[in-house]
Design an enzyme around this catalytic site. Structure first.
Site, mmCIF file in Angstrom:
data_model
loop_
_atom_site.group_PDB
_atom_site.id
_atom_site.type_symbol
_atom_site.label_atom_id
_atom_site.label_comp_id
_atom_site.label_asym_id
_atom_site.label_seq_id
_atom_site.Cartn_x
_atom_site.Cartn_y
_atom_site.Cartn_z
ATOM 1 N N GLU A 1 0.823 -1.210 0.000
ATOM 2 C CA GLU A 1 0.000 0.000 0.000
ATOM 3 C C GLU A 1 0.861 1.266 0.000
ATOM 4 O OE1 GLU A 1 -3.059 0.289 -0.590
ATOM 5 O OE2 GLU A 1 -3.676 -1.802 -0.428
ATOM 6 N N GLN B 1 1.087 7.033 -5.262
ATOM 7 C CA GLN B 1 1.745 7.823 -6.304
ATOM 8 C C GLN B 1 2.503 6.967 -7.317
ATOM 9 O OE1 GLN B 1 1.052 11.050 -6.202
ATOM 10 N NE2 GLN B 1 0.174 11.056 -4.161
ATOM 11 N N TYR C 1 -6.455 6.181 4.355
ATOM 12 C CA TYR C 1 -6.591 5.171 3.290
ATOM 13 C C TYR C 1 -5.784 3.913 3.620
ATOM 14 C CZ TYR C 1 -5.869 2.600 -0.983
ATOM 15 O OH TYR C 1 -5.796 1.579 -1.897
ATOM 16 N N ASP D 1 -9.924 6.561 -1.883
ATOM 17 C CA ASP D 1 -8.845 7.017 -2.755
ATOM 18 C C ASP D 1 -9.470 7.537 -4.042
ATOM 19 O OD1 ASP D 1 -9.629 4.730 -4.121
ATOM 20 O OD2 ASP D 1 -7.599 3.947 -4.362
ATOM 21 N N CYS E 1 -14.938 1.690 -13.923
ATOM 22 C CA CYS E 1 -15.402 3.051 -13.639
ATOM 23 C C CYS E 1 -14.212 4.010 -13.726
ATOM 24 C CB CYS E 1 -16.040 3.104 -12.253
ATOM 25 S SG CYS E 1 -17.059 4.573 -11.960
#
Length: 350
Positions: free
Chosen positions: A40, A45, A123, A141, A195
Site C-alpha cells: 500500500e 503515487q 486510506y 482514494d 469506472c
C-alpha cells in the site's frame, strides 16, 4: 433519488464480479499485514505494474517488521530507488521501530492503532485493517471517490479534504455487513478497470443498476476533480565531476531527496559561478570543460531543469579526506541509492 436502496445486492454484485474479474496481484495472496502495508505504501503515487517487481524485491530483502526496523539506511533507499517520494520508506522504517518497541514486533491489528504509525493515513489504515484483519473500514482514494460521485450523482469536488472526510461515512456504510477485504479490493479494481476517469464502461459494470449518474447520463461529467496546484521551474547547473576513475557524489541530508545520493548542482548562471560556489562549499578546485545537455525531471510540484556539464576535480585525494570519502567508481555508484533525476544524469557519463 439514489437507486442504492439495496446495499446487500450492491455488495453481492461487486464481490461476485471481483472474484471473477479481479486483478491477480502478488500482495493479494497474503493476509500478512506487513506485506500488505509494504504494497500500500508503494502504491501511493506509483502505478501497479511498476510496484510489482519492487514489492517482490523488497520483501525478499526485508521480509518482516524486525528486518525493516534494523535495516541499513542505504539498503532501504536502494530498494526504493526509482519509486520516488522517498520519505515514504523512511517513515516506514520509523513505524517499524515503533512496532518493535510498543507492540513487541507484532503489527497492530486495528484501525485506531495502525493509523497512529508514522506515514500511515486514513486510506492505508483502512486498507490494512480491512484486508489483513477484516475490519469494516472503507478505503477512500481516487478510484473509490470517483465511484461514489457517480453512484450518488454528486458534484462535490473530490480534490478537497472535506469531501474525502464526508465520503468516508458513505464508504463505511456501503461496506457494512460485507467481506471487508473483498469489498474494498473490488472497489479498487472497479475504479481501475471499469469506472475509469474517462469513458467509463457502464455496460460491463456490475453495479450500474445502482448508479444515479448512469441513470441520469452524467457519468462522463463526474467526478469533479479540480486541483489548485502549480509547478515551480528550477534551473540548475549539474556537474558530473570526475577524479581519475571515480565520480564525486553527495548524500542529501534533507529536503526533497533526503538520504539519496546525487551529483552536485547549484542554481547559478554560469560554469564559472558553479566552480566558485563549489570551492566555497567544499574548499576544492574544479573545472567544468564540456556542456552535455539539459535534462528535465518533473516532480509533483516542481520541475528541475538540469543543465549537465562534465568536469574534473583538480585537487589530489590525499589533500582532502572529504574528497576521498565522496568519490565512487561506476560500479560503486550502481549500488548506491541514487535519485531517479540523477540516474538520468548518469546517462551522460562518457
Amino acid at each position: 433519488m439514489c437507486h442504492l436502496m439495496n446495499i446487500e445486492k450492491f455488495q453481492k454484485n461487486l464481490i461476485e464480479w471481483y472474484k471473477k474479474e479481479g486483478r491477480d496481484l502478488p500482495w493479494r495472496h497474503t493476509r500478512d499485514p506487513y506485506a500488505i502495508w509494504v504494497s500500500e505504501i508503494m502504491l501511493q503515487q506509483t502505478q501497479v505494474d511498476t510496484v510489482k517487481s519492487y514489492y517482490t524485491r523488497f520483501l525478499k530483502a526485508l521480509p518482516d517488521v524486525k528486518s525493516l526496523a534494523g535495516a541499513d539506511e542505504d539498503l532501504i533507499f536502494k530498494l526504493w530507488e526509482g519509486l520516488g517520494y522517498y520519505r515514504r520508506v523512511r517513515h516506514m522504517q520509523e513505524a517499524a521501530c515503533r512496532i518493535m518497541d510498543e507492540y513487541d514486533g507484532h503489527f497492530p491489528d486495528n484501525y485506531d492503532d495502525i493509523i497512529r504509525l508514522k506515514g500511515i493515513g486514513a486510506y492505508t489504515a483502512s486498507a490494512i485493517s480491512s484486508i489483513a484483519f477484516g475490519q469494516e473500514k472503507g478505503v477512500i482514494d481516487g478510484n473509490t471517490l470517483r465511484i461514489l460521485s457517480r453512484i450518488y450523482n454528486r458534484q462535490d469536488n473530490i480534490a478537497l479534504d472535506k469531501t474525502k472526510k464526508a465520503w468516508q461515512l458513505l464508504m463505511d456504510n456501503l461496506i457494512h455487513g460485507a467481506d471487508p477485504s473483498m469489498f474494498n479490493q473490488g472497489m479498487m479494481d472497479l475504479g481501475a478497470g471499469i469506472c475509469t476517469p474517462k469513458h467509463p464502461n457502464c455496460e460491463h459494470c456490475p453495479v450500474s443498476d445502482f448508479c444515479d449518474a448512469h441513470a441520469a447520463g452524467t457519468e462522463s461529467l463526474l467526478p469533479v476533480n479540480i486541483k489548485n496546484t502549480s509547478k515551480t521551474d528550477l534551473y540548475y547547473i549539474t556537474a558530473i565531476l570526475k577524479k581519475d576513475d571515480k565520480y564525486f557524489l553527495v548524500k542529501n541530508k534533507e529536503g526533497l531527496l533526503e538520504n539519496l545520493y546525487g551529483f552536485v548542482q547549484y542554481e547559478v548562471e554560469s560554469p564559472v559561478s558553479f566552480e566558485e560556489t563549489f570551492y566555497e562549499n567544499y574548499g576544492l578546485s574544479v573545472r567544468l570543460y564540456e556542456y552535455c545537455k539539459e535534462i528535465k525531471h518533473v516532480f509533483s510540484h516542481r520541475i528541475w531543469h538540469m543543465n549537465v556539464y562534465l568536469g574534473e576535480i583538480m585537487d589530489e585525494p590525499e589533500t582532502s579526506s572529504l574528497l576521498a570519502e565522496q568519490l565512487y567508481t561506476e560500479a560503486e555508484m550502481a549500488e548506491l541509492p541514487i535519485s531517479t533525476a540523477h540516474r538520468k544524469v548518469c546517462t551522460q557519463i562518457p
